[in-house]
Design a protein around this motif. Structure first.
Motif, PDB file in Angstrom:
ATOM      1  N   ALA A 121     -21.175 132.088  19.733  1.00  0.00           N
ATOM      2  CA  ALA A 121     -22.408 131.328  19.493  1.00  0.00           C
ATOM      3  C   ALA A 121     -22.194 129.852  19.819  1.00  0.00           C
ATOM      4  N   ILE A 122     -21.052 129.318  19.457  1.00  0.00           N
ATOM      5  CA  ILE A 122     -20.746 127.918  19.763  1.00  0.00           C
ATOM      6  C   ILE A 122     -20.644 127.733  21.273  1.00  0.00           C
ATOM      7  N   THR A 123     -19.984 128.662  21.943  1.00  0.00           N
ATOM      8  CA  THR A 123     -19.859 128.587  23.403  1.00  0.00           C
ATOM      9  C   THR A 123     -21.225 128.599  24.064  1.00  0.00           C
ATOM     10  N   ARG A 124     -22.123 129.490  23.621  1.00  0.00           N
ATOM     11  CA  ARG A 124     -23.480 129.552  24.190  1.00  0.00           C
ATOM     12  C   ARG A 124     -24.229 128.246  23.954  1.00  0.00           C
ATOM     13  N   GLN A 125     -24.076 127.655  22.769  1.00  0.00           N
ATOM     14  CA  GLN A 125     -24.773 126.408  22.467  1.00  0.00           C
ATOM     15  C   GLN A 125     -24.266 125.268  23.351  1.00  0.00           C
ATOM     16  N   VAL A 126     -22.965 125.213  23.573  1.00  0.00           N
ATOM     17  CA  VAL A 126     -22.397 124.181  24.451  1.00  0.00           C
ATOM     18  C   VAL A 126     -22.934 124.372  25.877  1.00  0.00           C
ATOM     19  N   GLU A 127     -23.015 125.633  26.332  1.00  0.00           N
ATOM     20  CA  GLU A 127     -23.566 125.903  27.668  1.00  0.00           C
ATOM     21  C   GLU A 127     -25.032 125.483  27.748  1.00  0.00           C
ATOM     22  N   ARG A 128     -25.813 125.768  26.703  1.00  0.00           N
ATOM     23  CA  ARG A 128     -27.229 125.361  26.682  1.00  0.00           C
ATOM     24  C   ARG A 128     -27.359 123.844  26.718  1.00  0.00           C
ATOM     25  N   ASN A 129     -26.532 123.161  25.943  1.00  0.00           N
ATOM     26  CA  ASN A 129     -26.566 121.702  25.929  1.00  0.00           C
ATOM     27  C   ASN A 129     -26.240 121.132  27.309  1.00  0.00           C
ATOM     28  N   SER A 130     -25.244 121.708  27.971  1.00  0.00           N
ATOM     29  CA  SER A 130     -24.879 121.259  29.311  1.00  0.00           C
ATOM     30  C   SER A 130     -26.015 121.504  30.292  1.00  0.00           C
ATOM     31  N   LEU A 131     -26.647 122.662  30.191  1.00  0.00           N
ATOM     32  CA  LEU A 131     -27.776 122.977  31.066  1.00  0.00           C
ATOM     33  C   LEU A 131     -28.933 122.015  30.819  1.00  0.00           C
ATOM     34  N   ASP A 132     -29.210 121.705  29.565  1.00  0.00           N
ATOM     35  CA  ASP A 132     -30.269 120.742  29.240  1.00  0.00           C
ATOM     36  C   ASP A 132     -29.988 119.379  29.863  1.00  0.00           C
ATOM     37  N   GLU A 133     -28.721 118.953  29.822  1.00  0.00           N
ATOM     38  CA  GLU A 133     -28.352 117.671  30.423  1.00  0.00           C
ATOM     39  C   GLU A 133     -28.577 117.687  31.931  1.00  0.00           C
ATOM     40  N   LEU A 134     -28.215 118.797  32.576  1.00  0.00           N
ATOM     41  CA  LEU A 134     -28.427 118.910  34.021  1.00  0.00           C
ATOM     42  C   LEU A 134     -29.914 118.883  34.371  1.00  0.00           C
ATOM     43  N   ILE A 135     -30.720 119.573  33.576  1.00  0.00           N
ATOM     44  CA  ILE A 135     -32.163 119.598  33.808  1.00  0.00           C
ATOM     45  C   ILE A 135     -32.737 118.200  33.649  1.00  0.00           C
ATOM     46  N   GLN A 136     -32.347 117.498  32.608  1.00  0.00           N
ATOM     47  CA  GLN A 136     -32.850 116.136  32.380  1.00  0.00           C
ATOM     48  C   GLN A 136     -32.459 115.211  33.527  1.00  0.00           C
ATOM     49  N   ALA A 137     -31.242 115.325  34.022  1.00  0.00           N
ATOM     50  CA  ALA A 137     -30.790 114.482  35.133  1.00  0.00           C
ATOM     51  C   ALA A 137     -31.578 114.799  36.402  1.00  0.00           C
ATOM     52  N   ALA A 138     -31.791 116.087  36.670  1.00  0.00           N
ATOM     53  CA  ALA A 138     -32.547 116.484  37.868  1.00  0.00           C
ATOM     54  C   ALA A 138     -33.999 116.022  37.769  1.00  0.00           C
ATOM     55  N   GLU A 139     -34.604 116.160  36.590  1.00  0.00           N
ATOM     56  CA  GLU A 139     -35.998 115.717  36.420  1.00  0.00           C
ATOM     57  C   GLU A 139     -36.110 114.198  36.511  1.00  0.00           C
ATOM     58  N   ALA A 140     -35.102 113.475  36.057  1.00  0.00           N
ATOM     59  CA  ALA A 140     -35.128 112.012  36.165  1.00  0.00           C
ATOM     60  C   ALA A 140     -35.083 111.591  37.633  1.00  0.00           C
ATOM     61  N   GLU A 141     -34.349 112.353  38.433  1.00  0.00           N
ATOM     62  CA  GLU A 141     -34.208 112.016  39.852  1.00  0.00           C
ATOM     63  C   GLU A 141     -35.366 112.535  40.697  1.00  0.00           C
ATOM     64  N   HIS A 142     -35.866 113.750  40.386  1.00  0.00           N
ATOM     65  CA  HIS A 142     -36.853 114.414  41.249  1.00  0.00           C
ATOM     66  C   HIS A 142     -38.221 114.601  40.607  1.00  0.00           C
ATOM     67  N   GLY A 143     -38.360 114.250  39.352  1.00  0.00           N
ATOM     68  CA  GLY A 143     -39.617 114.478  38.646  1.00  0.00           C
ATOM     69  C   GLY A 143     -39.601 115.827  37.941  1.00  0.00           C
ATOM     70  N   PRO A 144     -40.556 116.024  37.039  1.00  0.00           N
ATOM     71  CA  PRO A 144     -40.574 117.274  36.273  1.00  0.00           C
ATOM     72  C   PRO A 144     -40.896 118.488  37.153  1.00  0.00           C
ATOM     73  N   VAL A 145     -40.410 119.628  36.711  1.00  0.00           N
ATOM     74  CA  VAL A 145     -40.646 120.883  37.404  1.00  0.00           C
ATOM     75  C   VAL A 145     -41.958 121.469  36.877  1.00  0.00           C
ATOM     76  N   THR A 146     -42.807 121.923  37.795  1.00  0.00           N
ATOM     77  CA  THR A 146     -44.088 122.493  37.386  1.00  0.00           C
ATOM     78  C   THR A 146     -43.909 123.960  36.994  1.00  0.00           C
ATOM     79  N   GLN A 147     -44.858 124.480  36.240  1.00  0.00           N
ATOM     80  CA  GLN A 147     -44.812 125.889  35.857  1.00  0.00           C
ATOM     81  C   GLN A 147     -44.881 126.774  37.099  1.00  0.00           C
ATOM     82  N   GLU A 148     -45.642 126.355  38.108  1.00  0.00           N
ATOM     83  CA  GLU A 148     -45.739 127.129  39.358  1.00  0.00           C
ATOM     84  C   GLU A 148     -44.367 127.237  40.027  1.00  0.00           C
TER      85      GLU A 148
END
Length: 70
Positions: free
Chosen positions: A25-52
């Motif tokens: 469970a701790i490993t999964r949470q660390v992976e989720r946190n890392s993924l969230d950081e990557l998403i935030q960095a990508a959205e900061a650079e390229h803008g938010p991702v649309t539902q489409e």
């Protein structure tokens, strides 16, 4: 003095399994946190991702997945 019984294999494995669950469970949470950081960095650079865009990519992933075996 009373002799202690030897632990059964299920008792030993049960304890190890109980310890493995929080670790997983701790490993999964660390992976989720890392993924969230990557998403935030990508959205900061390229803008938010649309539902489409999400739906298109999700569809591509489903089509690329091999069919499940019965």
């Amino acid at each position: 003095m009373r002799e202690r019984p030897h632990p059964t294999p299920s008792a030993v494995h049960g304890t190890a399994g109980a310890q493995a669950r929080p670790s997983a469970a701790i490993t999964r949470q660390v992976e989720r946190n890392s993924l969230d950081e990557l998403i935030q960095a990508a959205e900061a650079e390229h803008g938010p991702v649309t539902q489409e865009e999400i739906d298109v990519l999700r569809d591509r992933l489903h089509r690329a997945r091999p069919p499940e075996q019965p």
